[in-house]
Design a protein around this motif. Structure first.
Motif, PDB file in Angstrom:
ATOM      1  N   SER A  84       0.856  -1.182   0.000  1.00 13.07           N
ATOM      2  CA  SER A  84       0.000   0.000   0.000  1.00 13.07           C
ATOM      3  C   SER A  84       0.895   1.236   0.000  1.00 13.07           C
ATOM      4  O   SER A  84       2.011   1.184   0.519  1.00 13.07           O
ATOM      5  CB  SER A  84      -0.910  -0.001   1.226  1.00 13.07           C
ATOM      6  OG  SER A  84      -1.709   1.174   1.285  1.00 13.07           O
ATOM      7  N   THR A 190      -5.990  -2.543   6.462  1.00  9.41           N
ATOM      8  CA  THR A 190      -5.992  -1.614   5.335  1.00  9.41           C
ATOM      9  C   THR A 190      -5.298  -0.314   5.660  1.00  9.41           C
ATOM     10  O   THR A 190      -5.193   0.575   4.834  1.00  9.41           O
ATOM     11  CB  THR A 190      -7.441  -1.307   4.901  1.00  9.41           C
ATOM     12  OG1 THR A 190      -8.132  -0.666   5.964  1.00  9.41           O
ATOM     13  CG2 THR A 190      -8.152  -2.590   4.520  1.00  9.41           C
ATOM     14  N   PRO A 192      -2.482   2.040   5.870  1.00 10.56           N
ATOM     15  CA  PRO A 192      -1.166   2.056   5.233  1.00 10.56           C
ATOM     16  C   PRO A 192      -0.021   2.141   6.211  1.00 10.56           C
ATOM     17  O   PRO A 192       1.063   1.672   5.945  1.00 10.56           O
ATOM     18  CB  PRO A 192      -1.226   3.316   4.354  1.00 10.56           C
ATOM     19  CG  PRO A 192      -2.669   3.582   4.134  1.00 10.56           C
ATOM     20  CD  PRO A 192      -3.336   3.109   5.379  1.00 10.56           C
TER      21      PRO A 192
END
Length: 210
Positions: A84, A190, A192
């Motif tokens: 990410s 999720t 980053p």
């Protein structure tokens, strides 16, 4: 073995949860890469430590290679590794510069949520048992100061106040953390930055000083 929990107070005065107490995972040590491979070789394995180390090195290198080629990599039933980026925004698409606006590249992990091995936060909590580090220390102190008049073994059942010793926690029963009913630690795969949200603290502030 249980998951050790250290209850700490939020002392950040600007925080909305200032003064509240939260539970954090307390680790006893950081297992090195070599120690993990040695453990693998001794864990009912027909392969020696050198073979396990070689396979693990190859797996690590290949995973990184595939990730940098833009692929997600599933790691058995544990979950999926992926990359990410963190970037600054621009008013127009044409103004976005890959070399300037991309500030960081992060390695992320999303735990498996399959029926075979569901490692979501909810399911992990059901599988784990917890013990308060403070209760464990107090129990050890009381146990060491107690002498059996009959000359037998020292008492190890605790002080009767509900505290749990490591021996008690081996029953495999699933318990909830009584010290933090509403502020349990979670990790956002999720995110980053790879950070977790603890409600009142950041990250693992446990016994591991390595």
């Amino acid at each position: 073995m249980p998951v050790f929990i250290k209850v700490t107070q939020n002392k950040i005065k600007d925080s909305k949860s200032y003064g509240k107490w939260y539970g954090r995972v307390a680790t006893t040590k950081t297992m090195t890469y070599q120690e993990l491979c040695k453990h693998m070789s001794e864990h009912n394995s027909i392969y020696g430590e050198d073979v396990c180390l070689g396979v693990a090195n190859k797996l690590q290198n290949c995973m990184l290679e595939q990730l940098l080629e833009g692929k997600k990599v599933q790691f058995g039933e544990l979950g999926v590794f992926y990359l990410s980026v963190k970037s600054t925004g621009t008013d127009n698409e044409k103004d976005f510069n890959l070399g300037i606006n991309i500030e960081g590249l992060f390695l992320c992990f999303a735990p498996s949520r399959t029926d075979v091995n569901n490692l979501s936060s909810k399911m992990l909590k059901k599988k784990a048992s917890f013990i308060n580090v403070k209760d464990m220390v107090e129990t050890k102190v009381k146990t060491s100061s107690t002498t059996d008049p009959t000359g037998g073994d020292d008492q190890t059942s605790g002080d009767g106040s509900g505290s749990q010793t490591p021996a008690d926690s081996g029953s495999g029963s699933s318990t909830t953390d009584p010290t933090n009913p509403s502020g349990s630690q979670t990790t956002d795969p999720t995110n980053p930055s790879g950070g977790g949200s603890t409600g009142g603290g950041e990250g693992d502030d446990g016994l591991d000083k390595g």
